[in-house]
Design an enzyme around this catalytic site. Structure first.
Site, mmCIF file in Angstrom:
data_model
loop_
_atom_site.group_PDB
_atom_site.id
_atom_site.type_symbol
_atom_site.label_atom_id
_atom_site.label_comp_id
_atom_site.label_asym_id
_atom_site.label_seq_id
_atom_site.Cartn_x
_atom_site.Cartn_y
_atom_site.Cartn_z
ATOM 1 C CG HIS A 193 -18.892 -0.545 37.980
ATOM 2 N ND1 HIS A 193 -19.561 0.410 37.255
ATOM 3 C CD2 HIS A 193 -19.852 -1.199 38.691
ATOM 4 C CE1 HIS A 193 -20.866 0.350 37.521
ATOM 5 N NE2 HIS A 193 -21.063 -0.626 38.386
ATOM 6 C CG HIS A 236 -27.756 -2.718 41.409
ATOM 7 N ND1 HIS A 236 -28.702 -1.848 40.927
ATOM 8 C CD2 HIS A 236 -26.564 -2.191 41.054
ATOM 9 C CE1 HIS A 236 -28.097 -0.846 40.313
ATOM 10 N NE2 HIS A 236 -26.810 -1.037 40.370
ATOM 11 C CG ASP A 262 -22.827 -2.753 41.416
ATOM 12 O OD1 ASP A 262 -22.105 -2.261 40.536
ATOM 13 O OD2 ASP A 262 -23.564 -2.065 42.149
HETATM 14 O O1 DOR Z 1 -22.467 1.854 44.320
HETATM 15 C C1 DOR Z 1 -22.306 1.937 43.109
HETATM 16 N N1 DOR Z 1 -21.081 2.123 42.582
HETATM 17 N N2 DOR Z 1 -23.370 1.868 42.308
HETATM 18 C C2 DOR Z 1 -23.283 2.168 41.001
HETATM 19 O O2 DOR Z 1 -24.287 2.147 40.338
HETATM 20 C C3 DOR Z 1 -22.002 2.553 40.399
HETATM 21 C C4 DOR Z 1 -20.879 2.004 41.171
HETATM 22 C C5 DOR Z 1 -19.554 2.605 40.786
HETATM 23 O O3 DOR Z 1 -19.239 2.637 39.602
HETATM 24 O O4 DOR Z 1 -18.799 3.000 41.686
#
Ligand code: DOR
Length: 440
Positions: A64, A235, A306
Site C-alpha cells: 500500500h 495474508h 502487506d
Molecule cells: O492492516 C492493514 N492495513 N490491513 C489492510 O488490509 C489494509 C492496510 C492499510 O491499508 O493500512
C-alpha cells in the site's frame, strides 16, 4: 549472437532453475543473455560478486503506497525506494487510496504518477465494488493492472464488498486473479463492541478472531470452487484457514506475510503496542506454527509484505482509533533470509515464494527465473552478513519498522531492475526508471 554484454555479473552463486550454481551472468538490452562461464572483458560493465548470491528479482505482490490521497504516510517514490533498498524488484500496489483505484482513470493516473518516479517495476490492483463488477472483465486488461482486489471485510479505506450477489458477479466477470482480504464483515461488526469503548491493543486478535477469518475463507473457497475463478487469499493468519486451504480448488492461491511468520501474540503487542496492529491480526504462537507448517507442506504460494505504513502520530492514538497496518516492503528480504539462515526455510522455498511462483500465478511475462531470455531483475544477497535492522535505515515516510533492533543473518546488497542497478550497498542509484509490469 554477439559475445559482448552490457553488463556481466561475475563469480556469484547464481540461483538457476536447477538450483545454486557458480556462474557469471551476461546481460544485454535489459535481459539475461548468458548464464555460465563468460570470458574476461566481455562486459561494458563488470561487477565482481564473489561471495554473494544472485537470486531472481523478488516480487512483492501486496503493498500500500498511499498515493494519491495520503502522501504524508507514503508515496510512489518513497515506497518504491524502500522496495529497492530492501532488494525488491517489482511491487503490486493496492487500490485503497483516495480516490480508490476503481476505474480506468484512477488506474491510468497511478501509472502516470509512477512513471519517472518509481525505483522498481510496478503494477496496480483494480478495486472491485458492487458498481464496477460488470466492467472489470474489460478493465482488468488495461496496462499496469495486475488483477482485482476485493475487501470482504473492512480495513483501512472504504472498499468493501460482502453482499453475496455482488461477489458472485465479480467472480463471474473476467479471468485475472482476484486477490481477497478475507475477514467476515458481519462478525467483525458484531464483535466490535468488545473494543469499541477502548481496550488494550492485545484485544485486536480477540475482536478479529480466528472464526472471523475462517468464516470468510470458507465462503471464499466455495465461491472459487463454484466459479472456477483464479482466487488469491491474501495474508492468511490462522491454523483453521490453512486446514481448509489444504483442500482448495486448483486455481486458488495463498499468501502469507513475513510478519505473521515472525511476530506472535502476546509478545508482539506487549513490545510494540499499536505498531503491531494490522488486519488480519498478528495471532498467537500456535497460529504462527500452523502457518509455517502449511508453508512447508506447499500450501503457500507467495509471500507479500502487506506494506501498510501509518505515521507514528496516527499509531499513537488510543486503540481502536489507531490505524491498522505496518511497513514491510524493505524488510521482507532480510527478515525472510534470517529464517533461511535459521533453517526454517530453504533458499529454494524463498525463491519460489518471492519470485517464480508469483510470476507464474499472476502471469508476469519473462520474470521469476535466472535463465536466458528472462528479464534481468536480480536480488543480490549476502547470506552471511549479520546486520541489525533499524528505523534509520527505513526509507518509508513512516520512518519506523516493527523489526527495529532485530539482528538478522542475510542482507540484500544490490537490486537490479531490467539490467540496471538501482541499489548497491544501501545506496539508491538513480534516476528512478521503474516500468509497468507486462502480463501474458
Ligand atoms: O492492516 C492493514 N492495513 N490491513 C489492510 O488490509 C489494509 C492496510 C492499510 O491499508 O493500512
Amino acid at each position: 549472437m554477439t559475445d559482448r554484454f552490457d553488463w556481466v555479473l561475475r563469480n556469484a552463486a547464481v540461483f538457476t532453475p536447477r538450483g545454486l550454481a557458480a556462474a557469471d551472468i551476461g546481460v544485454r538490452h535489459g535481459r539475461i543473455a548468458a548464464v555460465g562461464a563468460i570470458p574476461a572483458g566481455r562486459g561494458a560493465v563488470e561487477d565482481d560478486f564473489s561471495g554473494l548470491t544472485v537470486l531472481p528479482g523478488v516480487i512483492d505482490t501486496q503493498v500500500h503506497f498511499r498515493e494519491p490521497g495520503a502522501e504524508h504516510k507514503e508515496d510512489l517514490a518513497t515506497g518504491t525506494a524502500a522496495a529497492a533498498l530492501g532488494g525488491v524488484t517489482a511491487v503490486f500496489e493496492m487500490p485503497n487510496t483516495k480516490p480508490a483505484t476503481t476505474d480506468p482513470a484512477a488506474l491510468a493516473d497511478k501509472v502516470a504518477r509512477a512513471s519517472g518516479r518509481a525505483w522498481v517495476d510496478f503494477a496496480f490492483y483494480l478495486g472491485a465494488t458492487a458498481e464496477n463488477a460488470d466492467d472489470l472483465a474489460t478493465w482488468e486488461n488495461l496496462p499496469g493492472c495486475c488483477g482485482i482486489k476485493v475487501f470482504m471485510g473492512s480495513s483501512t479505506g472504504t472498499l468493501l464488498v460482502d453482499e453475496q450477489e455482488a461477489l458472485e458477479r465479480i467472480f463471474a466477470c473476467g479471468r485475472r486473479r482476484v486477490a481477497v482480504h478475507s475477514e467476515d464483515e458481519t462478525r467483525l461488526k458484531e464483535r466490535f463492541k468488545l473494543v469499541e469503548g477502548g481496550a488494550p491493543v492485545s484485544m485486536h486478535p480477540v475482536w478479529r478472531d480466528e472464526e472471523t477469518a475462517m468464516k470468510s475463507t470458507a465462503r471464499l473457497i466455495d465461491l472459487a470452487r463454484r466459479t472456477g475463478r483464479a482466487t488469491h487469499v491474501l495474508h492468511v493468519t490462522s491454523a483453521g484457514e490453512m486446514e481448509l486451504l489444504r483442500h482448495r480448488p486448483s486455481k486458488m492461491t495463498v499468501e502469507v506475510t513475513p510478519q505473521h511468520l515472525t511476530l506472535a501474540a502476546p509478545e508482539a503487542y506487549e513490545r510494540l503496542g499499536t505498531l503491531a496492529q494490522m488486519n488480519p491480526p498478528i495471532r498467537d504462537e500456535a497460529h504462527r506454527a500452523a502457518l509455517w507448517a502449511a508453508l512447508k507442506a506447499g500450501v503457500v504460494d507467495c509471500l507479500g509484505s502487506d506494506h501498510a505504513p501509518h505515521s507514528r502520530e496516527e499509531k499513537a492514538q488510543p486503540y481502536p482509533k489507531s490505524p491498522s497496518g505496518m511497513p514491510g516492503v524493505q524488510t521482507l528480504v532480510p527478515v525472510m533470509l534470517d529464517h533461511v539462515a535459521a533453517g526454517r526455510l530453504t533458499l529454494a522455498e524463498f525463491v519460489r515464494l518471492t519470485s517464480s511462483r508469483p510470476a507464474e500465478i499472476f502471469g508476469m511475462a519473462g520474470r521469476g527465473c535466472i535463465a536466458e531470455g528472462f528479464r534481468a531483475d536480480f536480488t543480490v544477497v549476502d547470506l552471511k552478513a549479520r546486520r541489525t535492522i533499524s528505523d534509520d535505515w527505513i526509507a518509508s515516510k513512516c520512518g519506523w519498522t516493527p523489526y527495529h533492533g532485530m539482528t538478522v543473518t542475510g542482507w540484500p546488497v544490490a537490486t537490479a531492475v531490467g539490467g540496471r542497478t538501482v541499489m548497491r550497498e544501501d545506496e539508491l542509484i538513480g534516476p528512478p526508471g521503474g516500468k509497468p509490469v507486462d502480463f501474458s
